[in-house]
Design a protein around this motif. Structure first.
Motif, PDB file in Angstrom:
ATOM      1  N   LYS A   1       0.858  -1.184   0.000  1.00  0.00           N
ATOM      2  CA  LYS A   1       0.000   0.000   0.000  1.00  0.00           C
ATOM      3  C   LYS A   1       0.895   1.234   0.000  1.00  0.00           C
ATOM      4  O   LYS A   1       1.762   1.390   0.861  1.00  0.00           O
ATOM      5  N   PHE A   2       0.665   2.109  -0.979  1.00  0.00           N
ATOM      6  CA  PHE A   2       1.419   3.359  -1.048  1.00  0.00           C
ATOM      7  C   PHE A   2       0.436   4.477  -1.368  1.00  0.00           C
ATOM      8  O   PHE A   2      -0.061   4.576  -2.484  1.00  0.00           O
ATOM      9  N   TYR A   3       0.123   5.277  -0.369  1.00  0.00           N
ATOM     10  CA  TYR A   3      -0.727   6.447  -0.544  1.00  0.00           C
ATOM     11  C   TYR A   3       0.162   7.685  -0.406  1.00  0.00           C
ATOM     12  O   TYR A   3       0.832   7.871   0.613  1.00  0.00           O
ATOM     13  N   SER A   4       0.159   8.516  -1.437  1.00  0.00           N
ATOM     14  CA  SER A   4       0.989   9.714  -1.428  1.00  0.00           C
ATOM     15  C   SER A   4       0.126  10.938  -1.724  1.00  0.00           C
ATOM     16  O   SER A   4      -1.057  10.819  -2.066  1.00  0.00           O
TER      17      SER A   4
ATOM     18  N   VAL B   1       2.964   0.714   3.352  1.00  0.00           N
ATOM     19  CA  VAL B   1       2.839  -0.525   4.127  1.00  0.00           C
ATOM     20  C   VAL B   1       3.215  -1.710   3.243  1.00  0.00           C
ATOM     21  O   VAL B   1       2.715  -1.855   2.120  1.00  0.00           O
ATOM     22  N   ILE B   2       4.093  -2.568   3.743  1.00  0.00           N
ATOM     23  CA  ILE B   2       4.459  -3.818   3.088  1.00  0.00           C
ATOM     24  C   ILE B   2       3.854  -4.957   3.893  1.00  0.00           C
ATOM     25  O   ILE B   2       4.020  -5.017   5.125  1.00  0.00           O
ATOM     26  N   GLY B   3       3.124  -5.849   3.214  1.00  0.00           N
ATOM     27  CA  GLY B   3       2.529  -6.989   3.907  1.00  0.00           C
ATOM     28  C   GLY B   3       2.988  -8.296   3.307  1.00  0.00           C
ATOM     29  O   GLY B   3       2.965  -8.464   2.085  1.00  0.00           O
TER      30      GLY B   3
ATOM     31  N   ARG C   1       1.606 -10.388   7.768  1.00  0.00           N
ATOM     32  CA  ARG C   1       2.501  -9.642   8.662  1.00  0.00           C
ATOM     33  C   ARG C   1       2.861  -8.317   7.984  1.00  0.00           C
ATOM     34  O   ARG C   1       3.382  -8.319   6.864  1.00  0.00           O
ATOM     35  N   THR C   2       2.576  -7.205   8.626  1.00  0.00           N
ATOM     36  CA  THR C   2       2.757  -5.910   7.980  1.00  0.00           C
ATOM     37  C   THR C   2       3.956  -5.151   8.550  1.00  0.00           C
ATOM     38  O   THR C   2       4.305  -5.271   9.723  1.00  0.00           O
TER      39      THR C   2
END
Length: 312
Positions: A161-164, A232-234, A238-239
């Protein structure tokens, strides 16, 4: 935190946003930022003024590439222009035996197809003076993640997840943020084939899912100037959530591990990649490999997603 000899002289192509960030980091590492290239005389002069006022950098302003090369003879260039200008600037630099640090993607333009991409990658790959590094620095986060999980084997799901607060919309969000996610996958699994791709696109969001190395992958991207900033890397539920603090010399970054509830300190990824480039430039024999193969693999995967198989 200077660690290099100031004899390395760098020119920055591109005067807005990320170009100023490049200038700040290169200067902090002891590089002489000697010139800046703008699209017009006005933008170049404005960028030179900002560099002086913000960071004390005395850079000459140019709006013609040939003049910059001829008058300053830089030892390296940092390319921060829109992606449609990357390829020509890279070739012009390599033709002069100048190492290149380029923003991601290595190149792109409206209407590009898979054949165009392979032809241009072929030219760069075979260039006799090839010295190319591309800023896909998010990959360095994966080193912290791999240390935490202990093994890359038997991973069945991957989420990013990448929100910019970027300005892009619709598929351009994918073009902007896919290189980050793909750099993580390449570091984790190496080059693999993308299978079972699906996409969902609206004005401010770009989402896709696919199978990669027998792992189910989901990318969830958003660009909204007034929106949140999330990274976020999942992996298998596991995040690892990026936490940032400070700016410039005070900048610190961690990944918060959901399994142990603790923060893992990481090096600034941007600085990691720029350090690697500087080290390469200062090695007179330049025995180390450049990062072209990594950048080319990233671009090919992005094209597989954004252009599809029918556009080969």
């Amino acid at each position: 935190m200077e660690f290099v000899n100031k004899s390395l002289r760098l020119a920055i192509f591109g005067t807005r946003g990320i170009g100023l960030v490049h200038a700040r980091i290169f200067k902090s590492l002891g590089v002489d930022v000697c010139a800046v290239l703008g699209s017009s005389e006005e933008t170049a002069l404005d960028a030179a003024r900002q560099l002086k006022e913000s960071f004390g950098i005395e850079a000459r302003a140019f709006h013609r590439q040939e003049d910059l090369f001829e008058e300053t003879k830089p030892g390296a260039v940092s390319i921060c222009t829109p992606a449609k200008y990357h390829y020509d600037a890279i070739v012009a630099s390599l033709d002069r035996n100048i190492p290149v640090f380029c923003e991601k993607p290595i190149f792109w333009e409206e209407g590009i197809n898979r054949k165009d991409i392979e032809e241009k990658l072929g030219v760069l790959e075979k260039h006799t003076k090839r010295k190319i590094f591309v800023n896909t620095c998010s990959a360095s986060f994966m080193d912290c993640v791999i240390d935490a999980i202990g093994s890359r084997k038997n991973i069945t799901s991957f989420y990013f997840k990448f929100y910019s607060q970027g300005p892009h919309v619709r598929s351009d969000i994918g073009l902007d943020l896919l290189p980050h996610g793909l750099s993580l996958l390449l570091r984790l699994f190496g080059p693999q084939e993308i299978k079972k791709l699906t996409e969902r696109v609206d004005t401010h969001n770009y989402k896709c899912s696919f199978s990669y190395a027998e792992c189910d992958v989901v990318f969830d991207f958003q660009e909204l100037p007034s929106g949140s900033k999330d990274f976020v890397i999942g992996i298998d539920g596991r995040t690892f959530t990026r936490i940032q603090d400070g700016f410039g010399v005070t900048y610190r970054v961690w990944l918060e591990d959901s399994k142990i509830g603790e923060k893992i300190r990481c090096e600034d990824p941007f600085e990691v990649y720029i350090r690697r480039f500087i080290k390469y430039c200062q090695n007179a024999l330049q025995k180390e490999e450049d990062c072209f193969e990594e950048a080319a693999a990233n671009l090919r995967l992005a094209a597989e997603i954004l252009l599809g198989r029918e556009n080969k």
